[in-house]
Design an enzyme around this catalytic site. Structure first.
Site, PDB file in Angstrom:
ATOM      1  CB  SER A  95      -0.958  -0.044   1.196  1.00 33.63           C
ATOM      2  OG  SER A  95      -1.950   0.949   1.112  1.00 33.63           O
ATOM      3  CG  ASP A 217      -7.323  -3.100  -3.424  1.00 31.00           C
ATOM      4  OD1 ASP A 217      -7.947  -2.480  -2.546  1.00 31.00           O
ATOM      5  OD2 ASP A 217      -6.084  -3.120  -3.470  1.00 31.00           O
ATOM      6  CG  HIS A 245      -5.566  -2.180   0.155  1.00 33.00           C
ATOM      7  ND1 HIS A 245      -5.247  -1.776  -1.128  1.00 33.00           N
ATOM      8  CD2 HIS A 245      -4.791  -1.412   0.987  1.00 33.00           C
ATOM      9  CE1 HIS A 245      -4.351  -0.817  -1.089  1.00 33.00           C
ATOM     10  NE2 HIS A 245      -4.041  -0.579   0.180  1.00 33.00           N
TER      11      HIS A 245
END
Length: 266
Positions: A95, A217, A245
């Site tokens: 991320s 996602d 995610h």
């Protein structure tokens, strides 16, 4: 300050294997990499750490002014790699840690052998020519909710981030990790994450890069993964048969297999 204490560094695996550095995203800590770590450790040297303000990092090293943007986190990564002196590493960022890795590798490319960007997003807010997944109003509302009730926000957003409703224990674990993070640090890191715009930084990357996205996602939809791939010259893109995610938590086997294949250990 000793960077290994500052960032709660842990080294495991085999010393003669390629060095893989696992970097966690917002609201998380190194513990969430445990499934991937177990699968990498037999052939790789694995380095885990916590960003300042998260996990077991030294909270005395955090201040809001320094850590209001991603540059300070990228500088910490550089300091860590210089201190470890393991040679060029494979950096795996989840991320927002993907963009932290992009910034660090752009500044000190000699420290990086490869980059693996897991569910990356260079910008979360849509504009006229880019679909990041959220409007500015969506992000403002998210940040206001976080400010008003961080623990409640954590419990509400974790199931959406994890997106594995048949496995509620995963969302519960993510909620617990959010709740272990100091709220002041979390609020600052959230703004650094969700208000960032690192699209132009992608073009600075010269390190061989793998972009790892999931089929579904909500935070980093596939349009974003394609954008990252298209804007890092020579990068590879893989789509995991996974939802959510956090594939390193929900699907550690698929995530580890993608890393190992890119590293050349399979």
């Amino acid at each position: 300050m000793d960077v290994r204490v500052k960032n709660n560094v842990r080294v495991t695996g085999v010393p003669d294997g390629p060095t893989v550095v696992l970097a966690h995203g917002f609201g998380c800590d190194q513990h969430l990499w445990r499934g991937v770590t177990a699968l990498l450790a037999s052939t790789c040297r694995v380095v885990l750490f916590d960003h300042v303000g998260a996990g077991g990092s030294d909270l005395a090293a955090w201040n809001e002014e320094d850590y209001s943007g991603l540059d300070a986190y990228a500088a910490d990564v550089v300091d860590l790699l210089v201190d470890l002196d393991f040679g060029p590493v494979v950096y795996v960022g989840h991320s927002v840690a993907s963009m932290i890795g992009v910034l660090a590798a752009s500044e000190r490319p000699e420290l990086f052998d490869k980059l693996v960007l897991v569910t990356p997003s260079p910008r979360y807010i849509d504009d006229d020519y880019y679909q990041g997944g959220f409007t500015r109003g969506d992000i403002d509302e998210l940040l206001e909710s976080l400010d008003a009730n961080y623990l409640g926000w954590s419990a509400a957003i974790a199931p959406m981030i994890m997106h594995n409703p048949d496995r509620p224990e995963l969302a519960a674990e993510l909620t617990d990790t959010f709740c272990r993070t100091d709220p002041s640090c979390a609020r600052s890191f959230a703004r650094a994450t969700f208000l960032s715009d690192n699209r132009t930084d992608l073009g600075r990357v010269v390190t061989p890069t793998l972009v790892v996205e999931c089929e579904h996602d909500a935070l980093a939809p596939r349009e974003v993964g394609r954008f990252v791939h298209d804007n890092i010259v020579g990068s590879e893109l893989i789509t995991l048969n996974a939802s959510g995610h956090c594939p390193h938590v929900s699907h550690p086997d698929l995530t580890a297999a993608a890393i190992l294949s890119f590293v050349g250990r399979t």
